[in-house]
Design an enzyme around this catalytic site. Sequence first.
Site, short mmCIF file in Angstrom:
data_model
loop_
_atom_site.label_atom_id
_atom_site.label_comp_id
_atom_site.label_asym_id
_atom_site.label_seq_id
_atom_site.Cartn_x
_atom_site.Cartn_y
_atom_site.Cartn_z
N ASP A 10 0.99 -0.99 -0.09
CA ASP A 10 -0.03 -0.17 0.01
C ASP A 10 0.85 1.37 -0.06
O ASP A 10 1.24 1.43 1.00
CB ASP A 10 -1.03 0.15 1.22
CG ASP A 10 -1.82 1.06 1.34
OD1 ASP A 10 -2.31 1.79 0.22
OD2 ASP A 10 -1.92 1.67 2.64
N GLU A 70 -1.46 -1.76 -4.68
CA GLU A 70 -2.61 -1.04 -4.91
C GLU A 70 -2.51 0.22 -5.73
O GLU A 70 -1.43 0.98 -5.44
CB GLU A 70 -3.24 -0.49 -3.62
CG GLU A 70 -4.55 -0.07 -3.62
CD GLU A 70 -5.02 0.10 -2.23
OE1 GLU A 70 -6.47 -0.43 -2.15
OE2 GLU A 70 -4.57 0.98 -1.46
N ASP A 142 -2.38 1.14 7.25
CA ASP A 142 -1.52 0.97 6.04
C ASP A 142 -1.18 -0.60 6.00
O ASP A 142 -1.11 -1.02 4.69
CB ASP A 142 -0.11 1.72 5.94
CG ASP A 142 -0.77 3.38 6.08
OD1 ASP A 142 -1.52 3.64 5.07
OD2 ASP A 142 -0.03 4.13 6.81
#
Length: 168
Positions: A10, A70, A142
């Site tokens: 992420d 992502e 996160d």
Amino acid sequence: MFTIRIIGLDPGLQRTGWGVIESDGNRLIHVAHGTVTSKASGDLATRLLELHVGLTEVFARFMPREAAVEHTFVNKDPAGTLKLGQARAISLLVPAQAGLPVAEYAPNQVKKSVVGAGHAEKPQVLHMVKILLPQCGEPAPDEADALAVAICHAHLSQARAIQLRVGT
């Protein structure tokens, strides 16, 4: 079936979350998760280097076989979006340097894969991550997002493998 080690990332300039899982068919196993950080006081080049060094250490330690990152969403601040894109580039570069295939997933795709709804809220994602990976404890936001990216990749990889076996 065979076990595959997957790292989910992420990306963020200040905090890049990472999560490592193993996927063996329908079985998901939590391996580790954490956050690589950069100092907000540093210049951009130094911050990107900190992320690169930190992620390289994570890859060397956990030796994943596949990586999933992502996609970032565009926000209203063009300068902030550009910096986030540069941090994301580090998240793509490190696995590529390790010779790994890198899959990319939109946030809605990750949420749909993990929660079942593409517009799920962060607490719903965290809740499902903890259900799917009960050994993960209480990951930071996160880290939970990174674990969700890894779970999404495991689910979609398994679906692709089934399609290939069936021949559709």
